[in-house]
Write a protein that holds these residues in place. Structure first.
Motif, mmCIF file in Angstrom:
data_model
loop_
_atom_site.group_PDB
_atom_site.id
_atom_site.type_symbol
_atom_site.label_atom_id
_atom_site.label_comp_id
_atom_site.label_asym_id
_atom_site.label_seq_id
_atom_site.Cartn_x
_atom_site.Cartn_y
_atom_site.Cartn_z
ATOM 1 N N GLY A 42 -21.245 11.650 -57.664
ATOM 2 C CA GLY A 42 -21.760 10.969 -59.010
ATOM 3 C C GLY A 42 -22.042 9.611 -58.597
ATOM 4 O O GLY A 42 -23.039 8.718 -59.465
ATOM 5 N N GLY A 43 -21.513 9.016 -57.542
ATOM 6 C CA GLY A 43 -21.851 7.559 -57.318
ATOM 7 C C GLY A 43 -21.791 6.660 -58.214
ATOM 8 O O GLY A 43 -20.900 6.734 -59.341
ATOM 9 N N GLN A 44 -22.612 5.690 -58.516
ATOM 10 C CA GLN A 44 -22.678 4.534 -59.301
ATOM 11 C C GLN A 44 -22.831 5.210 -60.735
ATOM 12 O O GLN A 44 -22.503 4.343 -61.772
ATOM 13 C CB GLN A 44 -23.746 3.401 -59.045
ATOM 14 C CG GLN A 44 -23.651 2.731 -57.704
ATOM 15 C CD GLN A 44 -22.307 1.777 -57.911
ATOM 16 O OE1 GLN A 44 -21.694 1.523 -58.958
ATOM 17 N NE2 GLN A 44 -22.220 0.652 -57.069
ATOM 18 N N LEU A 45 -23.607 6.289 -60.638
ATOM 19 C CA LEU A 45 -23.871 6.900 -62.116
ATOM 20 C C LEU A 45 -22.559 7.266 -62.845
ATOM 21 O O LEU A 45 -22.588 7.830 -63.796
ATOM 22 C CB LEU A 45 -24.899 7.793 -61.989
ATOM 23 C CG LEU A 45 -26.023 7.457 -61.731
ATOM 24 C CD1 LEU A 45 -27.203 8.708 -61.606
ATOM 25 C CD2 LEU A 45 -26.742 6.616 -62.853
ATOM 26 N N GLN A 46 -21.416 7.338 -62.151
ATOM 27 C CA GLN A 46 -20.181 7.712 -62.730
ATOM 28 C C GLN A 46 -19.868 6.469 -63.999
ATOM 29 O O GLN A 46 -19.196 6.761 -64.973
ATOM 30 C CB GLN A 46 -19.077 7.409 -61.742
ATOM 31 C CG GLN A 46 -19.152 8.711 -60.754
ATOM 32 C CD GLN A 46 -17.800 8.490 -59.854
ATOM 33 O OE1 GLN A 46 -16.552 8.861 -60.245
ATOM 34 N NE2 GLN A 46 -17.968 8.041 -58.884
ATOM 35 N N TYR A 177 -22.142 11.897 -71.380
ATOM 36 C CA TYR A 177 -21.294 11.236 -70.504
ATOM 37 C C TYR A 177 -19.931 11.659 -70.415
ATOM 38 O O TYR A 177 -19.516 11.684 -69.200
ATOM 39 C CB TYR A 177 -21.402 9.679 -70.913
ATOM 40 C CG TYR A 177 -20.559 8.856 -69.998
ATOM 41 C CD1 TYR A 177 -20.837 8.365 -69.039
ATOM 42 C CD2 TYR A 177 -19.335 8.465 -70.241
ATOM 43 C CE1 TYR A 177 -20.431 7.647 -67.772
ATOM 44 C CE2 TYR A 177 -18.540 7.699 -69.375
ATOM 45 C CZ TYR A 177 -18.955 7.225 -68.298
ATOM 46 O OH TYR A 177 -18.195 6.361 -67.321
ATOM 47 N N GLY A 178 -19.525 11.993 -71.569
ATOM 48 C CA GLY A 178 -17.999 12.680 -71.345
ATOM 49 C C GLY A 178 -18.037 13.810 -70.536
ATOM 50 O O GLY A 178 -17.173 13.903 -69.537
ATOM 51 N N SER A 179 -19.057 14.842 -70.769
ATOM 52 C CA SER A 179 -19.177 16.020 -69.776
ATOM 53 C C SER A 179 -19.439 15.588 -68.256
ATOM 54 O O SER A 179 -18.494 16.187 -67.302
ATOM 55 C CB SER A 179 -20.182 16.774 -70.068
ATOM 56 O OG SER A 179 -19.950 17.316 -71.430
ATOM 57 N N TRP A 180 -20.206 14.675 -68.267
ATOM 58 C CA TRP A 180 -20.569 14.155 -66.645
ATOM 59 C C TRP A 180 -19.393 13.603 -66.081
ATOM 60 O O TRP A 180 -19.014 13.847 -64.802
ATOM 61 C CB TRP A 180 -21.768 13.279 -66.530
ATOM 62 C CG TRP A 180 -21.842 12.364 -65.633
ATOM 63 C CD1 TRP A 180 -21.879 11.179 -65.251
ATOM 64 C CD2 TRP A 180 -22.457 13.051 -64.211
ATOM 65 N NE1 TRP A 180 -22.284 10.681 -63.977
ATOM 66 C CE2 TRP A 180 -22.655 11.760 -63.398
ATOM 67 C CE3 TRP A 180 -22.862 14.230 -63.916
ATOM 68 C CZ2 TRP A 180 -23.121 12.027 -62.021
ATOM 69 C CZ3 TRP A 180 -23.151 14.603 -62.257
ATOM 70 C CH2 TRP A 180 -23.518 13.298 -61.732
ATOM 71 N N VAL A 181 -18.717 12.821 -66.486
ATOM 72 C CA VAL A 181 -17.537 11.986 -66.258
ATOM 73 C C VAL A 181 -16.379 12.835 -65.806
ATOM 74 O O VAL A 181 -15.725 12.671 -64.704
ATOM 75 C CB VAL A 181 -17.174 10.619 -66.850
ATOM 76 C CG1 VAL A 181 -16.247 11.119 -67.944
ATOM 77 C CG2 VAL A 181 -16.650 9.794 -65.889
#
Length: 235
Positions: A42-46, A177-181
């Motif tokens: 995820g890099g910075q997009l976390q 965002y919740g799913s991604w993180v």
């Protein structure tokens, strides 16, 4: 003549805001922290800050393009994005500065000396801190710039926008965002923010839900204090 002056003022605001946000993001590159975070899933997009910054930047760039090439479709898209980006920018600023002032260990990440996936090793550098100018560009300017644009050049959102569209957009952003993180954390072993790492799943779900509700309330308040554009609409 007044309309031309208003359009030029709007273009100046939008161009300077977008340029400052881009500068703030670029100022982070090349640091030890950036080198480490880029090795993670995820890099910075976390970081919600970076996603919020990207949304604010796109909204501002769309506004600038509309200043130069007026089109109803651009205006509609920019106002729709604004229903997400403006309250999100305020939410990020509120959470970040509150925790930084009172509970910095909950918001400022630490990272291993050796690049690679996060581990339980105690070999860590001190918490990563941004310079104040970069900090303001990332965590204050997006909210200030979007709100200035809203007050100066935009009509308030409609009742239907506030009752239905804003909550739906905030909910969609929260689910994303919740799913991604959560997904990224399964690879990295930690969350980008210490307050998420230290919370169990029920606590994190409460944070996601509470933050979503707060973002909606923020937009309601911002929209409620706005009656008409101070410099007229840029249509």
């Amino acid at each position: 003549m007044a309309r031309v002056h208003g359009r030029l003022t709007a273009a100046l605001l939008h161009a300077s805001s977008a340029a400052t946000m881009a500068w703030g993001y670029n100022a982070m590159t090349g640091s030890a922290f950036d080198a480490w975070i880029q090795t993670q899933k995820g890099g910075q997009l976390q970081f919600l800050t970076i996603q919020g910054l990207a949304l604010a930047w796109v909204t501002t760039v769309l506004a600038f393009v509309h200043d130069v090439f007026p089109a109803r479709q651009l205006k509609t898209l920019k106002r729709t994005l604004g229903m997400i980006s403006m309250p999100l920018a305020f939410l990020i600023s509120l959470i970040y500065w509150s925790l930084l002032l009172f509970y910095p260990d909950l918001i400022v990440p630490k990272f291993p000396i050796e690049p690679g996936p996060a581990s339980s090793s105690s070999s860590e550098l001190p918490p990563f801190r941004l310079g104040l100018d970069v900090d303001l560009a990332l965590h204050a300017l997006p909210a200030a710039g979007l709100f200035a644009d809203f007050l100066l050049f935009e009509r308030p959102y409609t009742r239907a926008d506030m009752q239905w569209r804003a909550p739906a957009l905030a909910g969609a952003m929260a689910v994303w965002y919740g799913s991604w993180v959560e997904y990224c954390a399964t690879f990295n072993g930690v969350f980008p923010y210490p307050f998420l790492t230290e919370s169990a799943l029920p606590g994190r779900l409460a944070i996601y839900g509470g933050s979503t509700a707060l973002a909606v309330v923020i937009l309601w308040v911002l929209n409620g204090v706005h009656t008409q554009p101070l410099m007229g609409t840029v249509s």
